[in-house]
Design an enzyme around this catalytic site. Structure first.
Site, PDB file in Angstrom:
ATOM      1  N   LYS A 179      45.886  46.106  40.784  1.00  0.00           N
ATOM      2  CA  LYS A 179      47.214  46.439  40.271  1.00  0.00           C
ATOM      3  C   LYS A 179      47.613  45.443  39.182  1.00  0.00           C
ATOM      4  O   LYS A 179      47.505  44.228  39.422  1.00  0.00           O
ATOM      5  CB  LYS A 179      48.231  46.394  41.430  1.00  0.00           C
ATOM      6  N   LYS A 210      46.118  41.610  42.267  1.00  0.00           N
ATOM      7  CA  LYS A 210      47.447  41.948  41.762  1.00  0.00           C
ATOM      8  C   LYS A 210      47.842  40.902  40.724  1.00  0.00           C
ATOM      9  O   LYS A 210      47.981  39.715  41.033  1.00  0.00           O
ATOM     10  CB  LYS A 210      48.472  41.994  42.893  1.00  0.00           C
TER      11      LYS A 210
END
Length: 327
Positions: A247, A195
């Site tokens: 992400k 992320k």
């Protein structure tokens, strides 16, 4: 005259379908959903046209529509009225996220994988993903204790898959241990492994009414680091993650491809709010074909290696797939 003519296999729609390497199915898609405390009707999110903060009543319709479209699941985010330094609302069984989880699990738990965001950022008054120490830094190990508590409440509320999005070191191992020792051995863990500290989260901040002070660069990944994304995913798999995620998706397809090539567990990707907002804005201005751009963007994420894509277009895109409008 060329002997090898790759164009032969592109000549007709039937041929193109026959040799297609990447196909989308509604079950490949997960819909992120926001549920807000203290509102009587859905609240539009201005930076994400078509996306709303749901009430506990309106979310029922949204998840039933998603189930009817045949998507794979829904990821729930809570937007509380009151926040504090330790995110108390996250572990309140009657807090908005846990209430919403019970509602959704009761409504569509047999048809969809009900998933919950396991992070403190929506519940803290400082907006960080963990608790802060005396000098204002995110305290990794103290945060893990809060994550353990959150995991148990979310599992008890009916979440089948906990989305660990806080990027704390050791979070997968901590949550897995808490679940197993409390009897939730069948509750799965989705690790937001790679992320990145991305600019593409801007509209999401509006969606959850973020109170973030500063930034998250001390725990989210540097956008320039490719190998680190793979390393984080491998650590999470070793700690017991059932699924790992990259992400954002669109600007990190190289990382996604790396993780998919190395992982022996499913790999997901999150097409985040900024990716959604950019396509919607361009389409609203008539600069791109909205339907084709939406479909192509998700196909690209699948092509790079994602088994499942979290996207705010999940239900709509599934409808197109079901109707044969896109393939």
């Amino acid at each position: 005259m060329p002997r090898v003519r790759p164009r032969r296999l592109r000549a007709t729609p039937a041929l193109r379908r026959a040799v297609s390497e990447t196909r989308l199915h509604p079950s490949d898609l997960v819909l992120p959903i926001f549920v807000r405390e203290g509102v009587d009707e859905p609240v539009a999110i201005s930076s994400m046209p078509g996306v709303v903060q749901h009430t506990l009543d309106s979310v029922r319709g949204a998840v039933n529509e998603a189930a009817a479209a045949g998507i794979g699941g829904v990821m729930l985010f809570g937007v509380p009225e009151v926040r504090d330094a330790v995110g108390s609302g996250a572990t309140d069984p009657d807090g908005i996220l846990n209430l919403a989880t019970r509602v959704v699990a009761d409504e569509v738990g047999d048809a969809l994988v009900v998933q919950t965001d396991l992070c403190l950022d929506e519940f803290t008054d400082h907006g960080h993903c963990g608790v802060l120490d005396a000098i204002g830094r995110v305290d990794n190990d103290a945060t893990l204790e809060r994550y353990r508590e959150m995991a148990l409440v979310q599992a008890a509320s009916g979440s089948a898959l906990l989305g660990l999005s806080g990027m704390m070191d050791g979070q997968v191992a901590a949550v897995r241990e808490a679940l197993d020792t409390s009897g939730f051995i069948d509750t799965a863990v989705l690790a937001y492994s790679a992320k990145y500290a991305s600019a593409y989260y801007g509209p999401f901040r509006e969606a959850v009414a973020s109170t973030l002070q500063g930034d998250r660069r001390s725990y989210q990944l540097d956008p320039g680091n490719r190998r680190e994304g793979l390393r984080e995913a491998m650590i999470d798999i070793e700690e017991g993650a059932d699924i790992v995620m990259v992400k954002p998706a669109g600007s990190y397809l190289d990382v996604l491809s790396d993780v998919a090539a190395a992982s022996d567990v499913p790999v997901w990707a999150y097409q985040v709010s900024g990716e959604y907002a950019m396509i919607e804005a361009a389409a609203a201005n008539g600069w791109i074909d909205r339907q084709r751009a939406v479909h192509e963007s998700v196909v690209g994420i699948r092509r790079a290696g994602a088994d499942t894509v979290l996207t705010y277009w999940a239900t709509e895109l599934a409808g197109w797939l079901n109707d044969g409008v896109v393939a």
